[in-house]
Design a protein around this motif. Structure first.
Motif, mmCIF file in Angstrom:
data_model
loop_
_atom_site.group_PDB
_atom_site.id
_atom_site.type_symbol
_atom_site.label_atom_id
_atom_site.label_comp_id
_atom_site.label_asym_id
_atom_site.label_seq_id
_atom_site.Cartn_x
_atom_site.Cartn_y
_atom_site.Cartn_z
ATOM 1 N N ALA A 4 -3.628 4.975 1.288
ATOM 2 C CA ALA A 4 -4.233 5.631 2.437
ATOM 3 C C ALA A 4 -3.818 7.092 2.416
ATOM 4 N N HIS A 59 1.028 4.904 1.536
ATOM 5 C CA HIS A 59 0.489 5.742 2.605
ATOM 6 C C HIS A 59 1.001 7.162 2.384
ATOM 7 N N ARG A 114 0.833 -1.202 0.000
ATOM 8 C CA ARG A 114 0.000 0.000 0.000
ATOM 9 C C ARG A 114 0.870 1.255 0.000
ATOM 10 N N THR A 137 -10.032 6.363 9.670
ATOM 11 C CA THR A 137 -10.314 4.933 9.693
ATOM 12 C C THR A 137 -9.219 4.169 10.432
ATOM 13 N N THR A 138 -8.094 4.852 10.704
ATOM 14 C CA THR A 138 -7.002 4.321 11.515
ATOM 15 C C THR A 138 -6.452 5.485 12.320
ATOM 16 N N THR A 171 -11.350 4.965 0.497
ATOM 17 C CA THR A 171 -9.905 4.983 0.721
ATOM 18 C C THR A 171 -9.617 5.187 2.214
ATOM 19 N N GLN A 172 -8.642 4.434 2.739
ATOM 20 C CA GLN A 172 -8.310 4.532 4.149
ATOM 21 C C GLN A 172 -7.792 5.929 4.486
ATOM 22 N N ARG A 173 -8.063 6.354 5.726
ATOM 23 C CA ARG A 173 -7.642 7.670 6.194
ATOM 24 C C ARG A 173 -7.008 7.523 7.568
ATOM 25 N N TYR A 174 -5.756 7.947 7.672
ATOM 26 C CA TYR A 174 -4.990 7.808 8.918
ATOM 27 C C TYR A 174 -4.957 9.148 9.643
#
Length: 308
Positions: A174, A137, A135, A231-232, A193-196
């Motif tokens: 992400a 990031h 992935r 999301t994280t 889409t992941q979001r940190y």
């Protein structure tokens, strides 16, 4: 248990940070994710740099892009005031520590002649490696307390998401930021889409948290991160203790902890139950993972790679 290894700025302890050689080295070692930093240039190009001003540690002037350029020297100037052509003259492959005790200088192998890459170039490199399982990031560098240095958060986020989409990477990427305005914008633009949600002690106030106050959540950082669109949760490792881990579990929010370079501390965090460790030394974490009988990311190689 399963926990991931995220290569910080590629593999900052081993190769020049935020560079194509650094990402290539991290891929060849084997990581679950490549973490990288992006900023916006004066001519609206997405380039990799951790600092919103050109760093004298990671960059050195070589020449002006044209004779008599009034912006030269470029080191020390805001990235947003310089064009891609100007930034591409910088030497980014030799670390120049201002402090003799710089902990990366003894372990980072220099790669002279390395230039500051664009986000598109990094995506192209990962594609050339065929690293579909790794992935990306992408940390959007934005300081809400310094609007003079930072890009408009909506335009910036739109551009990053568009570039990821152009490379068919939105599902394997992400969006990361300390500026939680960007998480909210990314949630609306690319909800899958992941979001940190990045956080450290210096960013625990409403200016960074999109106007939210942690006291309104009884100090519960994971609950605030969920409300912001995360999301994280990705905290600095010094913030991580039993209470934070339990709060994250209650919020059903994975923890990806940065920046962890000592195996002993990484082992403590694994025992607490973190989902990911962001590290400058993927090699050290791989050894720890193997010692504990955990799944180790598979190295990626490609005969078609280019790291110029």
């Amino acid at each position: 248990m399963h926990a991931e290894i995220h290569g910080h700025r590629g593999a900052r302890g081993l190769r020049p940070e935020n560079t194509l050689p650094g990402f290539a080295h991290a891929l060849e070692l084997g990581v679950d994710a490549l973490e990288l930093d992006v900023a916006l240039t004066a001519d609206r190009r997405l380039v990799l740099t951790h600092d919103l001003t050109v760093s004298a540690v990671t960059s050195a002037d070589t020449r002006p892009v044209r004779h008599g350029d009034p912006f030269f020297p470029y080191v020390g100037r805001p990235v947003g005031e310089l064009t891609l052509a100007q930034l591409r003259t910088l030497e980014c492959g030799v670390r120049l520590p201002r402090n003799p005790a710089d902990r990366f200088a003894p372990t980072q192998v220099p790669v002279p002649g390395t230039r500051m890459p664009t986000l598109g170039a990094v995506l192209g490199l990962v594609d050339a490696y065929g690293a579909d399982g790794v992935r990306l990031h992408v940390e959007l560098k934005s300081d809400p307390t310094r609007p003079d240095l930072s890009a408009d958060p909506r335009e910036f986020t739109e551009m990053v998401i568009a570039e990821l989409d152009r490379h068919h990477r939105l599902g394997r990427a992400a969006i990361l930021s300390f500026d939680w305005r960007i998480l909210d914008i990314a949630r609306s633009l690319a909800p899958a889409t992941q979001r940190y949600a990045l956080i450290e002690r210096a960013t625990m106030d409403s200016a960074w948290l999109n106007g939210m106050r942690l006291e309104d959540f009884d100090g519960d950082i994971p609950a605030a991160a969920v409300a912001a669109g995360g999301t994280t949760l990705s905290p600095e490792h010094v913030l991580v203790e039993e209470q934070l881990v339990r709060q994250a579990e209650k919020a059903e929010l994975p923890l990806a902890v940065w920046t962890v370079n000592e195996p002993e501390r990484a082992a403590e965090l694994l025992d607490l139950g973190v989902a990911g460790v962001v590290t400058d030394y993927p090699d050290r974490m791989r050894a720890l993972w193997a010692d504990r009988g955990m799944r180790v990311p598979v190295p990626v190689t490609s005969a078609r790679r280019s790291v110029a």
